[in-house]
Design a protein around this motif. Structure first.
Motif, PDB file in Angstrom:
ATOM      1  N   SER A 203      24.479  32.994  41.590  1.00  0.00           N
ATOM      2  CA  SER A 203      24.692  34.440  41.566  1.00  0.00           C
ATOM      3  C   SER A 203      23.444  35.215  41.177  1.00  0.00           C
ATOM      4  O   SER A 203      23.484  36.429  41.018  1.00  0.00           O
ATOM      5  CB  SER A 203      25.830  34.798  40.612  1.00  0.00           C
ATOM      6  N   LEU A 206      22.466  38.310  43.293  1.00  0.00           N
ATOM      7  CA  LEU A 206      23.458  39.368  43.481  1.00  0.00           C
ATOM      8  C   LEU A 206      23.084  40.598  42.666  1.00  0.00           C
ATOM      9  O   LEU A 206      22.442  40.499  41.615  1.00  0.00           O
ATOM     10  CB  LEU A 206      24.841  38.882  43.054  1.00  0.00           C
ATOM     11  N   ARG A 211      27.780  40.891  41.124  1.00  0.00           N
ATOM     12  CA  ARG A 211      28.016  39.829  40.154  1.00  0.00           C
ATOM     13  C   ARG A 211      29.283  40.103  39.349  1.00  0.00           C
ATOM     14  O   ARG A 211      30.092  39.190  39.115  1.00  0.00           O
ATOM     15  CB  ARG A 211      26.810  39.699  39.224  1.00  0.00           C
ATOM     16  N   HIS A 215      32.685  37.655  39.300  1.00  0.00           N
ATOM     17  CA  HIS A 215      33.317  37.116  38.103  1.00  0.00           C
ATOM     18  C   HIS A 215      34.779  37.542  38.009  1.00  0.00           C
ATOM     19  O   HIS A 215      35.636  36.751  37.595  1.00  0.00           O
ATOM     20  CB  HIS A 215      32.541  37.541  36.859  1.00  0.00           C
ATOM     21  N   GLU A 222      31.924  37.210  32.439  1.00  0.00           N
ATOM     22  CA  GLU A 222      30.490  37.188  32.763  1.00  0.00           C
ATOM     23  C   GLU A 222      29.668  36.530  31.665  1.00  0.00           C
ATOM     24  O   GLU A 222      28.623  35.931  31.954  1.00  0.00           O
ATOM     25  CB  GLU A 222      29.990  38.613  33.024  1.00  0.00           C
TER      26      GLU A 222
END
Length: 227
Positions: A203, A206, A211, A215, A222
């Motif tokens: 990720s 991203l 991101r 999640h 996160e």
């Protein structure tokens, strides 16, 4: 069950990065030290990547296409002629950019920009042929097991580092649902205890919003990826 599409996701990633490269090259201030060399290197890296991608397709996809749908394979080969010429022209422009006198750099930069956009024009036509001619032909003449075997063989040919690079290039260009599905599978295949680290690695390219959504879709806080 969705059809196996051998082109869709990777092509979305390629389009996004080609468009970004063109925008950034056009706006770059190449008068700054090292900026011209950086832009030239980015263009050369892109043509190298696209050539490698074409080699992968020839190895893992197009042999099957040639066997089952030779007319579709012929259509792709016709695209290669224009595409190869565009790659060569861009490489030549990129290699000469760093030797250009300062007063001539603006015009040389724009010439490189035009050469890059010629590559993009040719490459978009190539992608369109693969997605609207080659893939439908494979769906018609090859079974899901064969297409799955093609995908599995390609993945088995990649080192862990190459696979990570593939994902980091592709994931930012995908919608949330397929992005989460891919990452979920990658995490499930990670070595025991490495799922969180794998998530953080894939990720990394991203945006913050992407991101956060990933999640949410995975149901993973996160903070876990940062550990």
């Amino acid at each position: 069950m969705p059809k196996i599409d051998l082109y869709r996701n990777v092509h979305m990633g390629q389009r996004a990065r080609l468009f970004a490269l063109a925008t950034e090259l056009g706006a770059a201030d190449v008068s700054h030290s090292g900026a011209a060399a950086e832009q030239a290197a980015r263009c050369l890296a892109m043509t190298r990547e696209l050539r490698e991608h074409a080699d992968h397709e020839d190895t893992f996809i197009h042999q099957l296409l040639r066997e089952r749908a030779p007319e579709a394979a012929d259509a792709l080969e016709a695209e290669h002629v224009r595409l190869d010429a565009a790659f060569v022209a861009l490489d030549e422009r990129a290699r000469t950019l760093t030797g250009i006198p300062a007063e001539d750099l603006p015009e040389a930069q724009h010439a490189l920009y035009l050469a890059l956009n010629e590559v993009i024009s040719a490459y978009l036509a190539h992608l369109h042929a693969e997605e609207t001619v080659a893939m439908p032909a494979l769906w018609q003449y090859a079974g899901a097991e064969e297409l799955g075997a093609v995908m599995a063989a390609f993945r088995a040919s990649r080192t862990p580092e190459q696979s990570l690079t593939d994902l980091r290039r592709m994931l930012p260009a995908l919608p949330p649902a397929p992005r989460a599905a891919i990452v979920r599978d990658v995490m499930a295949a990670a070595p025991h205890g490495q799922a969180d680290r794998t998530l953080a690695a894939v990720s990394g390219t991203l945006s913050p919003d992407q991101r956060h959504r990933l999640h949410e879709d995975l149901g993973v806080p996160e903070v876990r990826a940062a550990g």
